[in-house]
Design a protein around this motif. Structure first.
Motif, PDB file in Angstrom:
ATOM      1  N   UNK A  22      -0.957 -32.131  10.386  1.00 16.12           N
ATOM      2  CA  UNK A  22      -1.930 -31.033  10.317  1.00 16.12           C
ATOM      3  C   UNK A  22      -1.306 -29.745  10.851  1.00 16.12           C
ATOM      4  N   UNK A  23      -0.423 -29.872  11.878  1.00 16.77           N
ATOM      5  CA  UNK A  23       0.226 -28.673  12.424  1.00 16.77           C
ATOM      6  C   UNK A  23       1.132 -28.036  11.372  1.00 16.77           C
ATOM      7  N   UNK A  24       1.828 -28.876  10.573  1.00 14.20           N
ATOM      8  CA  UNK A  24       2.680 -28.324   9.511  1.00 14.20           C
ATOM      9  C   UNK A  24       1.822 -27.651   8.450  1.00 14.20           C
ATOM     10  N   UNK A  25       0.678 -28.278   8.111  1.00 10.62           N
ATOM     11  CA  UNK A  25      -0.236 -27.683   7.141  1.00 10.62           C
ATOM     12  C   UNK A  25      -0.776 -26.357   7.676  1.00 10.62           C
ATOM     13  N   UNK A  26      -1.053 -26.293   8.983  1.00  6.15           N
ATOM     14  CA  UNK A  26      -1.495 -25.060   9.624  1.00  6.15           C
ATOM     15  C   UNK A  26      -0.480 -23.959   9.372  1.00  6.15           C
ATOM     16  N   UNK A  27       0.807 -24.284   9.552  1.00  5.53           N
ATOM     17  CA  UNK A  27       1.872 -23.292   9.350  1.00  5.53           C
ATOM     18  C   UNK A  27       1.870 -22.804   7.899  1.00  5.53           C
ATOM     19  N   UNK A  28       1.738 -23.746   6.943  1.00  6.06           N
ATOM     20  CA  UNK A  28       1.783 -23.366   5.530  1.00  6.06           C
ATOM     21  C   UNK A  28       0.576 -22.499   5.165  1.00  6.06           C
ATOM     22  N   UNK A  29      -0.622 -22.899   5.662  1.00  2.00           N
ATOM     23  CA  UNK A  29      -1.823 -22.108   5.386  1.00  2.00           C
ATOM     24  C   UNK A  29      -1.687 -20.704   5.973  1.00  2.00           C
ATOM     25  N   UNK A  30      -1.028 -20.627   7.138  1.00  2.91           N
ATOM     26  CA  UNK A  30      -0.837 -19.329   7.779  1.00  2.91           C
ATOM     27  C   UNK A  30       0.028 -18.421   6.901  1.00  2.91           C
ATOM     28  N   UNK A  31       1.080 -19.021   6.276  1.00  4.86           N
ATOM     29  CA  UNK A  31       1.930 -18.241   5.369  1.00  4.86           C
ATOM     30  C   UNK A  31       1.095 -17.717   4.190  1.00  4.86           C
ATOM     31  N   UNK A  32       0.221 -18.594   3.656  1.00  2.00           N
ATOM     32  CA  UNK A  32      -0.642 -18.148   2.560  1.00  2.00           C
ATOM     33  C   UNK A  32      -1.557 -17.019   2.987  1.00  2.00           C
ATOM     34  N   UNK A  33      -2.124 -17.128   4.205  1.00  2.00           N
ATOM     35  CA  UNK A  33      -3.026 -16.093   4.699  1.00  2.00           C
ATOM     36  C   UNK A  33      -2.275 -14.779   4.905  1.00  2.00           C
ATOM     37  N   UNK A  34      -1.011 -14.860   5.398  1.00  2.99           N
ATOM     38  CA  UNK A  34      -0.206 -13.638   5.569  1.00  2.99           C
ATOM     39  C   UNK A  34      -0.012 -12.966   4.220  1.00  2.99           C
ATOM     40  N   UNK A  35       0.400 -13.759   3.217  1.00  2.15           N
ATOM     41  CA  UNK A  35       0.668 -13.186   1.896  1.00  2.15           C
ATOM     42  C   UNK A  35      -0.576 -12.506   1.348  1.00  2.15           C
ATOM     43  N   UNK A  36      -1.738 -13.186   1.426  1.00  2.00           N
ATOM     44  CA  UNK A  36      -2.918 -12.600   0.784  1.00  2.00           C
ATOM     45  C   UNK A  36      -3.444 -11.406   1.560  1.00  2.00           C
ATOM     46  N   UNK A  37      -3.376 -11.437   2.908  1.00  2.00           N
ATOM     47  CA  UNK A  37      -3.917 -10.289   3.643  1.00  2.00           C
ATOM     48  C   UNK A  37      -3.012  -9.065   3.474  1.00  2.00           C
ATOM     49  N   UNK A  42      -4.763  -7.815  10.447  1.00  2.00           N
ATOM     50  CA  UNK A  42      -4.878  -9.268  10.287  1.00  2.00           C
ATOM     51  C   UNK A  42      -3.528  -9.854   9.886  1.00  2.00           C
ATOM     52  N   UNK A  43      -2.855  -9.195   8.914  1.00  2.09           N
ATOM     53  CA  UNK A  43      -1.538  -9.680   8.502  1.00  2.09           C
ATOM     54  C   UNK A  43      -0.552  -9.665   9.660  1.00  2.09           C
ATOM     55  N   UNK A  44      -0.577  -8.589  10.447  1.00  2.00           N
ATOM     56  CA  UNK A  44       0.326  -8.489  11.593  1.00  2.00           C
ATOM     57  C   UNK A  44       0.065  -9.568  12.613  1.00  2.00           C
ATOM     58  N   UNK A  45      -1.248  -9.802  12.907  1.00  3.61           N
ATOM     59  CA  UNK A  45      -1.582 -10.868  13.847  1.00  3.61           C
ATOM     60  C   UNK A  45      -1.073 -12.212  13.339  1.00  3.61           C
ATOM     61  N   UNK A  46      -1.258 -12.479  12.030  1.00  2.00           N
ATOM     62  CA  UNK A  46      -0.868 -13.783  11.493  1.00  2.00           C
ATOM     63  C   UNK A  46       0.645 -13.970  11.590  1.00  2.00           C
TER      64      UNK A  46
END
Lengths: 192, 192
Positions: free
Chosen positions: A31-46, A89-93
């Motif tokens: 789940x921690x690895x998935x967290x990292x991947x989701x975070x990358x997606x959130x950075x890209x979209x924001x 938001x992108x910067x925080x992520x």
């Protein structure tokens, strides 16, 4: 028939192995690895949302003696708020990535997870607020409002409208990523 | 001087008693009771927001042969969304009260807490989205927008504007209550 039962048994054994107490942090690491991947997606979209909105600018090809028809994101203070917030938001992520890596290395540590979930909630609220307020303006730009005599401007400013609409959609994608991140973190906190 | 030191020591002893392992669920019970009180505040503010917005209606005292000047919340689809969403949030919060009571009675139960935090996050997002989009429209109604030729309508519809502004403020109060609820729940989940 007996073959099918055997297959079922062996897959049960596998499941028992995966969930065995010998590797108690296994699913947490996943789940921690998935967290990292989701975070990358959130950075890209924001960041995509912030950049798309910030570059929206359209000048109409006709003008009068005193006036040139131009629409850009800084005509609307809501869109300015949107650009600033989504950049935040992108910067925080981006800054949160090291903490996410810490939770991959140490799946049982509570501190970094708690730190991440609380900041995630705050920035989820920010991202939702900016996305929703920009969506309200984009809706007005598309449809106008008869009772207050606000005319739709999208007939004239087609490019501007499609670009701002894209930015709003992108911000909602970031909101969904953040929601998933927070729900996953709270599930982990509840099972530790 | 010695008196002051004594007082300090006795308060230290009190703190040690409060945090003693003989009553391990004490502070959790305190936070669960605070959760219930915050939930009551969130119910009041979200329902107040929905009702204030739903009753906003103003008819101007002058009219032409074909047209009567009226502003009400259903002139703006954003305000309709606001009323529906805030009513939903209020309804959810009322239904969540029994679960909050369960966490007071059983401070160590994880299930109801996890259930509450995940639904709280979803309804926080809903409340933030409706509050922010309504705020964007209220801002336009107050200030208008020159570039798109949308005129401010608050000069004519003073009562309507003040009532919708009040509803937006009330919705943001509900958002703050929900944020506090979620941060408190995640802190408890992290310490159990």
């Amino acid at each position: 028939m007996s073959t099918i039962i055997n297959v079922g048994e062996s897959s049960n054994e596998k499941a028992a192995l995966i969930a065995s107490p010998a590797r108690p942090g296994g699913w947490k690491k996943g789940i921690a690895i998935m967290d990292f991947i989701l975070r990358l997606g959130a950075i890209a979209s924001s960041l995509a949302a912030a950049i798309t909105m910030a570059t929206s600018d359209q000048i109409l090809p006709f003008f009068t003696q005193f006036f040139q028809f131009e629409a850009s994101y800084d005509s609307f203070s809501t869109f300015q708020f949107f650009v600033i917030t989504m950049a935040f938001v992108g910067g925080y992520l981006v800054l949160s990535l090291p903490f996410s890596i810490v939770t991959i290395i140490r799946p049982h540590a509570i501190g970094p997870r708690l730190f991440l979930i609380i900041l995630d909630i705050v920035f989820l609220t920010l991202a939702t607020a900016s996305g929703a307020s920009a969506a309200a303006i984009v809706y007005l730009a598309h449809n106008g409002n008869q009772d207050s005599n606000w005319l739709a401007i999208c007939n004239q400013f087609e490019d501007f409208c499609s670009q701002t609409s894209g930015a709003v959609v992108s911000s909602f994608v970031a909101v969904v990523f953040l929601l998933l991140l927070i729900v996953m973190s709270s599930l982990i906190l509840g099972r530790h």
